[in-house]
Design a protein around this motif. Structure first.
Motif, short mmCIF file in Angstrom:
data_model
loop_
_atom_site.label_atom_id
_atom_site.label_comp_id
_atom_site.label_asym_id
_atom_site.label_seq_id
_atom_site.Cartn_x
_atom_site.Cartn_y
_atom_site.Cartn_z
N CYS B 208 -6.02 -84.97 22.52
CA CYS B 208 -7.10 -84.17 22.68
C CYS B 208 -6.84 -83.15 23.99
O CYS B 208 -6.71 -83.96 25.13
CB CYS B 208 -8.52 -84.66 22.56
SG CYS B 208 -8.88 -85.23 20.88
N LYS B 210 -8.48 -80.04 26.40
CA LYS B 210 -9.61 -79.19 26.42
C LYS B 210 -9.10 -77.85 27.45
O LYS B 210 -8.61 -78.22 28.23
CB LYS B 210 -10.61 -79.76 27.34
CG LYS B 210 -11.84 -80.46 26.35
CD LYS B 210 -12.79 -80.70 27.10
CE LYS B 210 -14.19 -79.75 26.83
NZ LYS B 210 -15.18 -80.11 27.43
N VAL B 244 -4.94 -78.20 15.72
CA VAL B 244 -6.08 -77.54 15.39
C VAL B 244 -6.99 -77.50 16.54
O VAL B 244 -7.09 -78.45 17.35
CB VAL B 244 -6.83 -78.37 14.20
CG1 VAL B 244 -6.13 -78.10 12.80
CG2 VAL B 244 -7.14 -79.67 14.36
N GLU B 246 -10.79 -77.47 17.24
CA GLU B 246 -12.04 -78.32 16.63
C GLU B 246 -12.92 -78.55 17.70
O GLU B 246 -12.66 -79.35 18.70
CB GLU B 246 -11.54 -79.43 15.82
CG GLU B 246 -12.93 -79.72 14.83
CD GLU B 246 -13.79 -80.91 15.29
OE1 GLU B 246 -14.80 -81.09 14.59
OE2 GLU B 246 -13.23 -81.45 16.20
N ASN B 247 -14.10 -78.14 17.57
CA ASN B 247 -15.35 -78.61 18.60
C ASN B 247 -14.89 -78.50 20.01
O ASN B 247 -15.02 -79.43 20.87
CB ASN B 247 -15.69 -80.11 18.23
CG ASN B 247 -17.10 -80.36 18.72
OD1 ASN B 247 -17.95 -79.58 18.83
ND2 ASN B 247 -17.20 -81.72 19.01
N ARG B 249 -11.92 -78.23 21.44
CA ARG B 249 -10.69 -79.15 21.87
C ARG B 249 -9.66 -78.85 20.85
O ARG B 249 -9.90 -78.57 19.88
CB ARG B 249 -10.83 -80.61 21.86
CG ARG B 249 -11.22 -81.10 20.39
CD ARG B 249 -11.74 -82.43 20.31
NE ARG B 249 -12.11 -82.72 18.68
CZ ARG B 249 -12.15 -84.02 18.21
NH1 ARG B 249 -11.99 -85.04 18.63
NH2 ARG B 249 -12.64 -83.84 17.05
N ILE B 251 -6.61 -80.66 18.81
CA ILE B 251 -6.35 -81.98 18.59
C ILE B 251 -4.86 -82.16 17.72
O ILE B 251 -4.63 -81.12 16.96
CB ILE B 251 -7.43 -82.72 17.85
CG1 ILE B 251 -7.10 -83.95 17.31
CG2 ILE B 251 -7.87 -82.00 16.74
CD1 ILE B 251 -8.22 -85.00 16.96
#
Lengths: 339, 291
Positions: B208, B210, B244, B246-247, B249, B251
């Motif tokens: 992950c 950011k 991808v 997502e939220n 981040r 991943i």
């Protein structure tokens, strides 16, 4: 009369219910209220314990140590306790600073078949002169003889109590009875039970554990905890007293502390909703619920299917990343069927 | 006949034994001794059946035979390697450290082989590090604004021997050090899960990252490039969830199927760190043999 030690994970397991957004002020207020009630042990921190703040399971609003310091200032009688999972937390980065911040008890936890990863951590805590418990999480996933064997290992590392966690709220009463009878036959230390409510068994299973020899029981105010929530503290205590156990807890003062949780976390009090029941039936960690809901929405798949898939795969707490994989696979299959 | 360099394997656990099978296949290395502490261990018996000379004298098997090898794979434990590293150095033996000791140069062959050839002690980080750091590195090649990197590995309980289990803190610390050193990102976290499910789960890792403004198109390209490089020495390495967002981040998920050399194919964790060690050792051997 048999004494039951009540351990209160409201401010730890409850962190799951609020995406680990617990504040110092909330910790101070609840600790000061619950300390007056006579509860023996108060757990504080991220839902997955110290050192667990992460994208994987959720980022904490506050640093672990800030929460622990707030708790320490407000606990005069109760012992301050942290949950600690090797694989997330390390001795250097997390346990040592927690002990320095005034923690009395470290509950070293692992998936119920992996006791040997807690060895160094339990030994370290004992060597420093603090109390260490061993915690077997997701205990519904292993047969009784395996659980007893893992508990014996933790006892041999120096654990002064073994806590069995029904992290998915999947235990049924018969297994609880057989398990605790067997644990008490084979161990010389305290044995405790930590229940969840997914299948409505939170308080019932705790009572059965006590009747079968457990001497430590976990209960959360208003069930404040992951998924469907924990064994409800303010029901557990008076029911134990009615059954002839002593808890040393003042009911009114306990209810005062519980009322703070009701008010403060109004919109996040756990309920046994449809998805939590599915989590219990599929035997998947209660802490997955919020992640499953969010990701299922993004991938436009049924969260119940995601839970059953994960359950079939035997995922353990900490494998939250696999939710995306299963949601992705389900959505690909859906597209495949449509075309 | 093609010439080979002499190597030894110290440590007869899962890692050491799987390494042995791989060394025996290598055209550049000759295993002069497989060293443990107990002739009756599974690893030692396996080595015997493979016709390899074995010793139960641990480090003394090397100290007492100064010309025994040019390279050693140390598959003992982090605390032992810290004691052994100066001995190898004094004896002029190149050390490939399989333990999370943080002694040597952090090595991921797909990223820094040439640089590592210049060091007399290289550290293979961890299985999770070998699987996840290349992905994190590929993303850092595209994004300048990385705030945080987190890597999570899941391995099957059966594939984690007593050494791995006793070194779980060192695993985390070493993975995080490797991640920091190789990506240049200071804010990182590593997590490991052991899963006891039967049939055993394949090794997986998730990365992950950011960032503020993800350039998903170029990230995908960069990740698929590094995955191709990985496959050259870890045949079972596969990206199972492409990058991808997502939220908040990015991943990426990878799965590693092992070659099934010592433990079955689910033990991709064993395989990836050992394939990486063989890859760097062979490059070193080629260099030596050319001279």
């Amino acid at each position: 009369m048999k004494k039951i030690i009540i351990s209160d994970p409201t401010l730890r397991d409850g962190s799951h219910a609020i995406n680990h957004q617990l504040t110092k002020e909330q910790v101070s207020k609840y600790c000061s209220a619950i300390d007056k009630s006579g509860v023996s042990i108060v757990e504080v921190g991220h839902g997955n314990g110290i050192g667990a703040s992460s994208i994987q399971v959720g980022l904490s609003k506050e640093f672990d140590i800030a929460l622990l310091e707030s708790a320490r200032e407000n606990l005069k009688e109760a012992k301050l306790c942290v949950h600690c999972i090797p694989g997330f937390a390390t001795i250097k980065k997390d346990i040592k600073p927690a002990l320095d911040a005034g923690v009395d008890i470290v509950r070293c936890a692992c998936h119920c078949t992996e006791a040997d990863i807690t060895r160094n951590h339990i030994s370290y805590v004992r060597e420093q002169g603090y109390q260490a418990y061993g915690v077997l999480m997701m205990a519904h996933m292993a047969p009784i003889d395996v659980l007893v064997g893992e508990a014996i290992k933790m006892e041999s590392y120096g654990a002064e109590a073994i806590i069995i966690m029904d992290s998915a709220g999947a235990f049924l009463p018969d297994k609880v009875q057989q398990l605790f009878t067997s644990l008490c036959d084979n161990l010389n230390v305290h044995v405790g039970y930590h229940g969840h409510n997914n299948l409505g068994m939170g308080v019932g299973n705790a009572i059965i554990a006590a009747n079968s020899g457990a001497t430590i029981l976990d209960g959360s105010a208003r069930c404040f905890g992951a998924g469907a929530g924990n064994t409800q503290l303010e029901i557990l205590v008076p029911v134990l007293e009615k059954l002839g156990y002593t808890t040393g807890i003042d009911l009114y003062k306990l209810l005062d502390a519980v009322d703070f949780i009701s008010e403060e976390f109004k919109s996040s009090i756990p309920t046994v909703n449809s998805l939590n029941i599915v989590s219990g039936l599929s035997g998947v960690f209660s802490g997955f619920t919020k992640h499953v809901l969010r990701i299922s929405k993004e991938y436009n798949v049924d969260p119940r299917d995601v839970f059953f898939r994960l359950g079939k795969r035997g995922v353990v707490a900490g494998q939250e990343d696999l939710i995306i994989e299963e949601a992705h696979n389900l959505s690909q299959e859906k597209i495949g069927k449509a075309t | 006949m093609l010439k080979k360099i002499n190597v030894m394997i110290l440590g007869s656990g899962n890692i050491g034994t799987d390494l042995l099978v791989k060394v025996l296949r290598s055209p550049y290395m000759n295993c002069t001794r497989f060293i443990g502490r107990n002739f009756s261990s599974t690893g030692m018996r396996k080595a015997s059946t493979l016709g390899v000379a074995i010793s139960d004298q641990s480090i003394n098997a090397i100290i007492n035979n100064p010309d025994c090898c040019e390279l050693v794979f140390d598959a003992t434990s982090a605390s032992y390697h810290k004691k052994y590293a100066p001995i190898f150095k004094r004896m002029g033996i190149k050390a490939i450290d399989m333990t999370p000791s943080q002694v040597g140069k952090m090595c991921v062959p797909a990223i820094n082989t040439i640089e590592c050839l210049g060091f007399d002690n290289v550290n293979m980080i961890t299985c999770g590090g070998q699987a996840s750091i290349p992905i994190a590195y590929a993303i850092t090649q595209v994004q300048q604004d990385i705030e945080y990197i987190e890597v999570v590995s899941s391995i099957s309980s059966r594939s984690a021997g007593p050494g791995t289990r006793a070194n779980i803190d060192e695993y985390i610390e070493n993975t995080e050090s490797g991640l920091k050193e190789i990506t240049g990102c200071k804010n990182v976290k590593a997590i490991i899960n052991l899963n006891p499910a039967v049939p055993c789960i394949d090794m997986q890792a998730s990365v992950c990252v950011k960032v503020k403004k993800p350039d998903m198109k170029n990230i995908s390209k960069s990740v698929s490039n590094i995955a191709e490089k990985m496959k050259k020495y870890v045949p079972g390495y596969k990206v199972i969830i492409d990058p991808v967002y997502e939220n908040g981040r990015i991943i990426v998920m990878v799965k590693v199927r092992g070659l099934g050399d010592f433990l079955p194919q689910y033990a991709g964790n064993l395989d990836i760190i050992n394939c990486a060690a063989i890859s760097i050792a062979e490059e070193y051997a080629k260099l030596k043999l050319e001279k």
